[in-house]
Design an enzyme around this catalytic site. Sequence first.
Site, PDB file in Angstrom:
ATOM      1  CD  GLU A 156       5.750  25.104  55.333  1.00  0.00           C
ATOM      2  OE1 GLU A 156       4.984  24.266  55.854  1.00  0.00           O
ATOM      3  OE2 GLU A 156       5.550  25.627  54.230  1.00  0.00           O
ATOM      4  NE  ARG A 213      -2.674  21.238  65.252  1.00  0.00           N
ATOM      5  CZ  ARG A 213      -1.740  21.597  64.386  1.00  0.00           C
ATOM      6  NH1 ARG A 213      -1.092  20.690  63.691  1.00  0.00           N
ATOM      7  NH2 ARG A 213      -1.439  22.866  64.205  1.00  0.00           N
ATOM      8  CE  LYS A 237       3.595  27.399  61.000  1.00  0.00           C
ATOM      9  NZ  LYS A 237       4.785  27.042  60.266  1.00  0.00           N
TER      10      LYS A 237
END
Length: 554
Positions: free
Chosen positions: A35, A261, A271
């Site tokens: 994104e 992750r 982020k």
Amino acid sequence: MAETESRPTNFIRQIIDKDLEQGIHTAIQTRFPPEPNGYLHIGHAKSICLNFGVAADYQGQCNLRFDDTNPEKEDIDYVNAIMQDVDWLGFKWDGDVRYSSNYFDQLYGFAVELIEKGLAYVDFSSQEQMREMRGSLKAPGVNSPYRDTSVDENLALFTKMKNGEFKEGECLLRAKIDMASPFMCLRDPALYRVRYAHHHQTGDKWCIYPMYDFTHCISDAIEGITHSLCTLEFQDNRRLYDWVIDNISIPVQPRQYEFSRLNLEYTVLSKRKLIQLVEEQHVAGWDDPRMPTISGLRRRGYTPQSIREFCKRIGVTKMDNMVEMSMLEACLREELNTDANRAMAVLSPLKIVIENFPEDGQMLNAPNHPSDETRGSRELPFTRVLYIEADDFKEEANKKFKRLVLGKEVRLRNAYVIKAERVEKDEQGEISTVYCSYDPETLGKDPADGRKVKGVIHWVSAESGIPAEIRLYDRLFNVPNPAAEDDFTQCINPESYVIKHAIVEPSLKDIAVSQPIQFERTGYFCKDPDSQGDKLVFNRTVGLRDTWAKVNQS
Ligand code: ATP
Ligand code: MG
């Protein structure tokens, strides 16, 4: 260092092997779907290496697709930075860069299809009401009063949504699935919302934007993705992923697989938190060399190979864990040990004067690498006045101190054996100069009379050396898991950035920004882009040894 040659094995590759064997697929197509709302970090590198690595190893393709359904949070600068980072890591995406926004027309069509099938409806409940009707993990939800609106009316309402006849937050398009499902994501999830936001790709064309769960699976299907690899937090959402694909007219069936992750000690990989560090100016920017971003690592002096090797070593599993920073550093250190030329730099200079050395100095020659002759050599001016590290001299010391001691000898790296004769101190009583003598018979050989000189220290000529700013970096946080703290910004390590005013050997004047270099006895460094004109700036990439283990134990 070469990257390890062998192909990794992991559960995803086993699935692919099976799919190929059984003829479920004949070619592999993956995608990396960032994104564009921040810069890529080392966690993304894990996903990039997996997606592009799998595609490459199976002669397939990997797309780079921007998952751009949140215009308010996204920016074209992020798009560009992400492309640069993927490219720098050494990966080539298939064809043009893709955007989920490329598919907005098709997505709209599929939403209409769901409405026509009675599988989606426009809901005017308030956020508060929707939250109440959703239920909880223990209690089923309640059907919305808008759930039974007729297909025709829903079609008309959705058209109005698209035409900008409703305010933001006034209504949502929801899937009609099951308000009692044990999976919260299946309790009539939102598919489209109203947003009057300018989009970096589609401009002002749309005022409704599709939600991630609706967009992602359809984008995968449109692109013919065979294996849609994502992180474990999307495990439940796989149900919704499959529901959407099963209920629209699209011939292909991508499959989602989840892996864990990457979490890395002493840093944060979210982020949202990285944006906070930048916005609140705890760091100098996204590419601050203490940041775990790809751009920060690049500026710090990390190489693409070392990051790829790290991703290979951590592997891909379904188990959440925390990886030690020393593992990342080890990959780099192993590479630079063979790949970096050597040079000398004195970080905390102490002046020494070799009183019996000729006034006009001497040009010496030093190998660029101690074990690789093919790397050639460089000129090294040796003069009467030199700098050594302040730490490398003591007036008195025990035998363990194998450096320069008053009345004793030490070897100057690539040069002669010297002896400290006397010191001069300033008004504060600090040593300002050490006066020495040298043995002219010791260039490249041991003293003729069999004297043993154990220590070797580095030095730089005072006359020819050039001043440089050296930036020493340490871990950004002083706790292993800052994300677990109430306020992670409270545990920023105040010593994570220290500036030194150094003197470096003249051969470093024109070194390239991207060329790694070992300052002997000190660490691996690289020239920072802040270097301009006569101003030289170096970043310490990593020390010569693993200091983490020691620090962690104390
Ligand atoms: P954040 O949680 O920091 O907001 P994100 O997952 O929303 O990150 P995206 O841009 O959506 O960020 O990520 C693109 C891809 O990278 C996704 O497939 C995501 O699963 C993967 N990814 C993100 N962070 C990690 C990580 N720490 N380890 C492995 N993969 C990751
Ligand atoms: Mg995401």
